[in-house]
Write a protein that holds these residues in place. Structure first.
Motif, PDB file in Angstrom:
ATOM      1  N   PHE A  31       2.923   0.844   7.605  1.00  0.00           N
ATOM      2  CA  PHE A  31       3.526   0.658   6.232  1.00  0.00           C
ATOM      3  C   PHE A  31       2.861   2.234   5.584  1.00  0.00           C
ATOM      4  O   PHE A  31       1.890   2.489   5.821  1.00  0.00           O
ATOM      5  N   HIS A  84       2.621   3.680   1.823  1.00  0.00           N
ATOM      6  CA  HIS A  84       3.155   3.582   0.347  1.00  0.00           C
ATOM      7  C   HIS A  84       2.777   5.183  -0.126  1.00  0.00           C
ATOM      8  O   HIS A  84       1.543   5.575  -0.172  1.00  0.00           O
ATOM      9  N   ILE A  97      -4.237  -1.793  -8.145  1.00  0.00           N
ATOM     10  CA  ILE A  97      -3.574  -1.252  -7.177  1.00  0.00           C
ATOM     11  C   ILE A  97      -3.026   0.150  -7.505  1.00  0.00           C
ATOM     12  O   ILE A  97      -2.336   0.365  -8.550  1.00  0.00           O
ATOM     13  N   GLU A 142      -0.485   2.158  -6.677  1.00  0.00           N
ATOM     14  CA  GLU A 142       0.842   2.480  -7.194  1.00  0.00           C
ATOM     15  C   GLU A 142       1.254   1.806  -8.420  1.00  0.00           C
ATOM     16  O   GLU A 142       2.457   1.999  -8.938  1.00  0.00           O
ATOM     17  N   TRP A 143       0.632   0.999  -8.953  1.00  0.00           N
ATOM     18  CA  TRP A 143       0.723   0.427 -10.195  1.00  0.00           C
ATOM     19  C   TRP A 143       0.285   0.885 -11.231  1.00  0.00           C
ATOM     20  O   TRP A 143       0.320   0.444 -12.595  1.00  0.00           O
ATOM     21  N   HIS A 189       9.438   3.199  -4.992  1.00  0.00           N
ATOM     22  CA  HIS A 189       8.610   2.309  -5.411  1.00  0.00           C
ATOM     23  C   HIS A 189       8.864   1.794  -6.674  1.00  0.00           C
ATOM     24  O   HIS A 189       9.970   2.261  -7.332  1.00  0.00           O
ATOM     25  N   HIS A 190       8.213   0.813  -7.625  1.00  0.00           N
ATOM     26  CA  HIS A 190       8.567   0.565  -8.693  1.00  0.00           C
ATOM     27  C   HIS A 190       8.679   1.486  -9.798  1.00  0.00           C
ATOM     28  O   HIS A 190       9.195   1.418 -10.782  1.00  0.00           O
ATOM     29  N   TYR A 210      11.092   1.141   2.407  1.00  0.00           N
ATOM     30  CA  TYR A 210      10.694   0.198   1.614  1.00  0.00           C
ATOM     31  C   TYR A 210      11.657   0.695   0.358  1.00  0.00           C
ATOM     32  O   TYR A 210      11.712   1.797   0.001  1.00  0.00           O
ATOM     33  N   TRP A 213      13.027  -2.936   3.401  1.00  0.00           N
ATOM     34  CA  TRP A 213      12.057  -3.685   2.946  1.00  0.00           C
ATOM     35  C   TRP A 213      12.088  -3.865   1.393  1.00  0.00           C
ATOM     36  O   TRP A 213      11.360  -2.985   0.661  1.00  0.00           O
ATOM     37  N   ASP A 258      11.691  -5.851  -2.287  1.00  0.00           N
ATOM     38  CA  ASP A 258      10.297  -6.274  -2.729  1.00  0.00           C
ATOM     39  C   ASP A 258      10.421  -6.790  -4.269  1.00  0.00           C
ATOM     40  O   ASP A 258      11.239  -6.498  -4.764  1.00  0.00           O
ATOM     41  N   THR A 259       9.686  -7.619  -4.519  1.00  0.00           N
ATOM     42  CA  THR A 259       9.397  -8.375  -6.044  1.00  0.00           C
ATOM     43  C   THR A 259      10.807  -8.613  -6.686  1.00  0.00           C
ATOM     44  O   THR A 259      11.058  -7.904  -7.484  1.00  0.00           O
ATOM     45  N   ARG A 305      11.875 -10.250   0.719  1.00  0.00           N
ATOM     46  CA  ARG A 305      11.846 -10.327  -0.389  1.00  0.00           C
ATOM     47  C   ARG A 305      12.936  -9.884  -1.262  1.00  0.00           C
ATOM     48  O   ARG A 305      12.759  -9.130  -2.134  1.00  0.00           O
ATOM     49  N   ASP A 320       1.204 -10.666   0.355  1.00  0.00           N
ATOM     50  CA  ASP A 320       0.278  -9.539   0.855  1.00  0.00           C
ATOM     51  C   ASP A 320      -1.037  -9.864   1.409  1.00  0.00           C
ATOM     52  O   ASP A 320      -1.778 -10.843   0.753  1.00  0.00           O
ATOM     53  N   PRO A 361       2.551  -8.033   5.439  1.00  0.00           N
ATOM     54  CA  PRO A 361       2.271  -6.695   4.878  1.00  0.00           C
ATOM     55  C   PRO A 361       0.518  -6.863   4.465  1.00  0.00           C
ATOM     56  O   PRO A 361       0.189  -7.587   4.284  1.00  0.00           O
ATOM     57  N   TRP A 383      -2.530  -0.002  -2.240  1.00  0.00           N
ATOM     58  CA  TRP A 383      -1.245   0.303  -0.986  1.00  0.00           C
ATOM     59  C   TRP A 383      -1.185   1.838  -1.232  1.00  0.00           C
ATOM     60  O   TRP A 383      -1.378   2.760  -0.443  1.00  0.00           O
TER      61      TRP A 383
HETATM   62  O1  FHN Z   1       4.360  -4.909  -6.129  1.00  0.00           O
HETATM   63  C1  FHN Z   1       4.202  -4.486  -4.935  1.00  0.00           C
HETATM   64  C2  FHN Z   1       3.038  -3.641  -4.246  1.00  0.00           C
HETATM   65  O2  FHN Z   1       2.901  -2.540  -5.256  1.00  0.00           O
HETATM   66  C3  FHN Z   1       3.111  -3.494  -2.881  1.00  0.00           C
HETATM   67  O3  FHN Z   1       4.196  -2.610  -2.754  1.00  0.00           O
HETATM   68  C4  FHN Z   1       3.131  -4.803  -2.235  1.00  0.00           C
HETATM   69  C5  FHN Z   1       3.368  -4.510  -0.820  1.00  0.00           C
HETATM   70  O4  FHN Z   1       3.609  -5.665   0.046  1.00  0.00           O
HETATM   71  N1  FHN Z   1       4.311  -5.479  -2.692  1.00  0.00           N
HETATM   72  C6  FHN Z   1       4.350  -5.788  -4.162  1.00  0.00           C
HETATM   73  C7  FHN Z   1       3.429  -6.741  -4.331  1.00  0.00           C
HETATM   74  O5  FHN Z   1       3.503  -7.928  -3.493  1.00  0.00           O
END
Ligand code: FHN
Length: 470
Positions: free
Chosen positions: A60, A62, A81, A83-84, A131-132, A175, A228, A230-231, A259, A271, A286, A293
């Motif tokens: 993986f 990030h 984390i 990336e947040w 990513h987000h 992702y 992949w 996510d959220t 997801r 996670d 993951p 990440w």
């Molecule tokens: O919010 C994301 C987080 O930043 C990261 O990417 C993980 C990886 O599984 N997925 C989310 C939280 O579960």
């Protein structure tokens, strides 16, 4: 008579499968799962899943603008984390966007990244395409907020990775944060600039950015092994279905993780969450190498190779895949400790890989641990006590016993249904036969005095089925 629509029936079936497997993963003792068999599947699905079932171990990655602040904003270390950081520090879009102007990862070397995955014995790579934070790490026509148009770097790293993966025969997946997009007024998650999510025109964001970008990812980079997601905030069944239709139309073989917002091709565990028992469906965990990440300069608490090997084996012995993360720096370098620890796993896999790649779960289950009869958690449920002495993975006619604690002289295995015809250590290139005694279902193997590996010594038992016993 009322006929229920097929989509409704599929949904009910998938909910039932989910409930049954959740029960299996969380409540039942592992041993009782031995008799369960996976639900029947179509030939098409079996073909689509084949590589994933054999791969077992993936990388993986990030990587994004968040690698520049690396956990620090305006002189303050931001908890959580990496990336947040935009969310945690509530950085306004206009300020966060300025990171793009500085992003110039001149040390990025796609061949070297893919070589690391190959050296680690990994079979697929999943990298953050967006990513987000909403920043696309590839050339996107759907949004100018991307690495080619908005940074001095101007290169498309996903294109370079796709070429390197094709050359080194590693599968590539992307992702994609389909719901949270903190850059867009109508994307989920950014309440500090754009107010509450329930006031947003979420479909406007999906139609104009997320769906077109996923289409780009599926058409610009050759065969993609998986997307992949996510959220899945605000992802209704109908919205999720639009992504499924897109994927099946543009790349029918591309897998969908768990997801998206509705059932995908496999289940994504939480996670760093490894189930207690065998889970008889396709699944993946993951996981991080440290506690973040995306790259964070103050997180150097790396999991050592012994822990990584144990987790890989533990996961495979329960039927899953391990997707292990690296967070490259803003210069494009994968931290040296991550590289060293992954390569140590790769050296172990070079010798013991047949017990991992393509291997099936344990036929036993008691070795995984058991529920305490006295201790309860805060919800009143019995606490699971994991054991870590040994694990078992399997292939046709073979039991691979992974010994994490070297026994004195002999190893005893119970509940063996088949006849053991030969025993040897995978670390022994001559495959010297070890003395085996079998009395009914109890097998005892005489072992040399010293463990061949400090990480995990694998004892291979070749078996012949006893007719009428299985
Ligand atoms: O919010 C994301 C987080 O930043 C990261 O990417 C993980 C990886 O599984 N997925 C989310 C939280 O579960």
């Amino acid at each position: 008579m009322h006929i229920l629509p097929p989509a409704f029936c599929r949904r009910i079936l998938s909910i039932m499968i989910f409930l049954l497997t959740t029960l299996a993963a969380s409540g039942l003792p592992a041993q009782s799962l031995q008799s369960q068999s996976p639900p029947a599947e179509s030939a098409e699905r079996a073909a689509r899943m084949r590589w994933f079932r054999e791969a077992k171990f993936g990388l993986f990655i990030h990587w994004g603008l968040y690698a520049i602040p690396a956990g620090e904003w305006k002189g303050q270390l931001i908890p959580g984390i990496g990336e947040w950081i935009m969310n945690r520090a509530k950085i306004p879009v206009k300020e966060y966007e300025q990171l793009a102007v500085q992003f110039n990862p001149v040390k990025f070397d796609a061949e070297a990244w893919v070589r690391l995955a190959a050296d680690a014995g990994m079979k697929y790579i999943v990298i953050t395409s967006k990513h987000h934070d909403g920043f696309a790490m590839y050339a996107s026509k759907a949004s100018p907020y991307n690495i080619v148009d908005a940074t001095p770097f101007k290169r498309d790293p996903l294109k370079e990775l796709a070429a390197a993966c094709a050359r080194q025969k590693i599968r590539l997946g992307f992702y994609y944060s389909q719901a949270q997009d903190w850059h867009e007024p109508n994307g989920a998650g950014n309440t500090w600039d754009f107010g509450p999510d329930d006031k947003k025109d979420f479909d406007q964001y999906l139609r104009t950015k997320a769906e077109p970008q996923v289409a780009e990812l599926l058409t610009q980079y050759g065969p993609i092994c998986l997307i992949w997601f996510d959220t899945p905030r605000m992802m209704t069944a109908e919205r999720s279905q639009r992504f499924i239709d897109l994927l099946r139309r543009l790349q029918p073989a591309c897998l969908i993780d768990g997801r998206l917002g509705t059932a995908g091709d496999y289940r994504s565990m939480g996670d760093n969450s490894i189930p207690n028992a065998v889970v008889r469906e396709d699944w993946e965990v993951p996981a991080t190498l440290n506690h973040t990440w995306g790259f964070k300069k103050d997180d150097t608490d790396w999991k050592p190779p012994a822990e990584l090997v144990f987790k890989l084996v533990d996961i495979v012995s329960k039927g899953g895949n391990y997707l292990l993360n690296v967070g490259p720096t803003a210069e494009g370098v994968i931290p040296q400790a991550s590289q060293d620890n992954l390569r140590a796993v790769g050296r172990w896999l070079k010798i013991n890989g047949e017990a991992i790649h393509g291997a099936g779960p344990t036929p036993f289950g008691d070795e995984l641990g058991s529920y305490s009869e006295t201790e309860k958690d805060k919800n009143g449920k019995p606490v699971f006590k994991a054991r870590a002495d040994w694990r078992c993975t399997t292939s046709a006619g073979k039991l691979y016993v992974h010994l994490f604690r070297w026994p004195d002289e002999a190893f005893e295995l119970r509940a063996v249904k088949d006849t053991v015809v030969r025993a040897y250590l995978l670390a022994d290139p001559r495959r010297t036969r070890l003395a085996v005694k079998q009395e009914g279902e109890t097998v005892t193997v005489a072992l040399p005095a010293k463990a061949p590996s400090e990480l995990d010594s694998v004892l291979c038992l070749e078996t012949k089925s006893v007719s009428g016993r299985r």
